[in-house]
Each structure stands twice: as C-alpha cells, then as structure tokens.
Design an enzyme around this catalytic site. Sequence first.
Site, short mmCIF file in Angstrom:
data_model
loop_
_atom_site.label_atom_id
_atom_site.label_comp_id
_atom_site.label_asym_id
_atom_site.label_seq_id
_atom_site.Cartn_x
_atom_site.Cartn_y
_atom_site.Cartn_z
CG ASN A 197 -1.65 1.07 1.34
OD1 ASN A 197 -1.83 2.21 0.55
ND2 ASN A 197 -2.24 1.30 2.70
CD1 TRP A 198 3.85 1.35 -2.86
CD2 TRP A 198 4.10 2.88 -4.50
NE1 TRP A 198 4.86 0.81 -3.82
CE2 TRP A 198 4.88 1.69 -4.48
CE3 TRP A 198 4.23 3.83 -5.44
CZ2 TRP A 198 5.89 1.57 -5.59
CZ3 TRP A 198 5.07 3.64 -6.25
CH2 TRP A 198 5.94 2.43 -6.64
CE LYS A 199 0.05 3.19 4.66
NZ LYS A 199 -0.13 3.45 6.37
CG HIS A 249 -5.56 2.18 5.29
ND1 HIS A 249 -5.08 3.02 5.90
CD2 HIS A 249 -4.66 1.03 5.11
CE1 HIS A 249 -3.96 2.73 6.61
NE2 HIS A 249 -3.68 1.50 5.91
CD GLU A 268 -2.83 5.57 6.92
OE1 GLU A 268 -2.56 5.82 5.49
OE2 GLU A 268 -1.83 5.02 7.56
CD GLU A 274 -3.32 -2.31 7.15
OE1 GLU A 274 -2.13 -2.68 6.99
OE2 GLU A 274 -4.13 -1.17 7.29
N GLY A 302 2.84 2.54 10.59
CA GLY A 302 3.70 3.38 10.70
C GLY A 302 4.47 3.78 11.82
CB SER A 306 5.39 -2.14 12.06
OG SER A 306 5.04 -0.42 12.09
N GLY A 344 2.88 -1.22 4.11
CA GLY A 344 2.94 0.26 3.59
C GLY A 344 4.32 0.65 3.31
N GLY A 345 5.08 1.24 4.63
CA GLY A 345 6.30 1.93 4.23
C GLY A 345 7.40 1.10 3.68
P1 PGA Z 1 2.98 0.37 7.55
O1 PGA Z 1 1.58 0.79 6.69
O2 PGA Z 1 3.43 -1.14 6.87
O3 PGA Z 1 3.83 1.60 7.07
O4 PGA Z 1 2.86 0.30 9.12
C1 PGA Z 1 0.50 -0.52 6.67
C2 PGA Z 1 -0.78 -0.09 6.18
O5 PGA Z 1 -1.21 1.14 6.62
O6 PGA Z 1 -1.45 -0.54 5.08
#
Ligand code: PGA
Length: 252
Positions: free
Chosen positions: A14-16, A99, A101, A169, A175, A214, A235-236
Amino acid sequence: MAEGDAPGVLIAGNWKMNGCRADLSVIEAVADGLASGAKCDVLVCPPAPLIALAHDKVAARGVAIGAQDCHVAVSGAHTGDLSAEMLKDAGASAIILGHSERRSDHGETDAEVRAKTAAAHRAGVTAIVCVGETAGQRQSGLAQAVVLRQLAGSLPDEASPANTVIAYEPVWAIGTGLVATSDDIAQIHKAIRDALIARFGPAGAGFKILYGGSVKPGNAEEILNVANVNGALVGGASLKAADFLGIIAACR
Ligand code: PGA
C-alpha cells in the site's frame, strides 16, 4: 477459489499518497525480483495516477496492481472521485477499502466501507477490507470486539473468498514500528476466521486474512508463520523494492 479451499498467501503493498512516475522503477524492480518465481501472490497499490502505467509495465510479470479507495457509484456528479469500474479499466484487480487512514481522515463508517466493497464486487475487483483497533481500544480490552464489529459491518452478504480479502491492521501498529505480538495476531486472526465461518459457512475458511502494521523483512517470517495469517498488507516497506522483496521472500 472454490468454497472450503485453503487460502493462498498474498503480499500487498500500500503506497498510500507516495510515488510519482519516477517511482515506477520500484514496481519494475519488484517484477525483476520475482523473475525466478514467488511463493505468494504479489500486489502493489500505488496512487491512482500510476495505476494504468504500473499495470502496463508489470501486470504480465507477476505483479498485480490495485487501488486504495473507490466511490460507491459507477459514474456521475462526484467531482474528484473514482469508481471501481474506472479503476478496473485502468488495470486495478483489487481495491483497498476501509483503511484506518480513510476511516480517520475521511470519517468512513462501516456502512460506507460495506457499500464500497459491494461496488468493488460489482466491478469484478477484489476488495481488501481493512479492520483494526486503536491503541485506546486495545488498552480498554476492546480490540476483538471492535474488529469483529467492523468486520460484520464492512462486509456485504455476497462477500466470498473469490472477491474479498480481509486485512487486520491494528491502528497503533501502522507506520509506528510497533508490531502486535504473535499471540495477539493469532488471537485476532482466529476470531476473524471464526466470524467468517459463522457468517459464510465453510467458505469462511477460504478467505485470506492479511496482517498489516510495520511489517518489515526482519519480522515478516514470524508474522507469516502465525496461524490464520495468509499474507501481509505492507505500507512503508513496500516503497523500497529490496524491503518488499525481502517480505515476499519470507513466504513459505
Ligand atoms: P506500514 O503501513 O507497513 O507502514 O505500517 C501498513 C498499512 O497502513 O497498510
């Protein structure tokens, strides 16, 4: 997938809101890294402007491309929004929905996530439906109840292993570098599995349940070995090809 089949493994990035055209090199490097084969399905969800470009570069090379949100309608007067049909047309085979966010930045409710999930199904795209508790909810002993409430409210009745993936999640792990313990992950994933079987019958055993928050090359193997963990939403670490490939390499 047929009812009752064991789920395979999916590693989804997930590149956001990260990435411009120059960053398509990351997706190409992931495809290069898969040339010798992967033991899991691989999906990258870049920002919408990159979906068609990314799809054309790597979809035939083992990297599926997805989106991060969609509108519930097929088309119409919704300035700035994108329908599941448009995203599919651009090359998305999956859409991340609900998600945390989106739930926090845009106030998305379970009912809205459920409608968006139905929109993805209507378009013939896999919905990756996200659930997860906040730190405060976990500290109050409410983690499982919150997750199961989100799960029940966010899935339409036609959800099946063929059209829906669940992503657990914990919000506090996204993050932050904090990761749930294997025991905590096992407990929540088992509760999700049991709820899916209670609602969908034997088909409930076939849904992929991803863990997210993470996930890195250094912890992926342990996480992916937890019972009822059928992959990761990353994500990251999906923004760097070496890290994402390191997580893919941890698949059994
Ligand atoms: P993260 O994000 O791996 O940077 O913690 C995961 C996500 O929000 O899908």
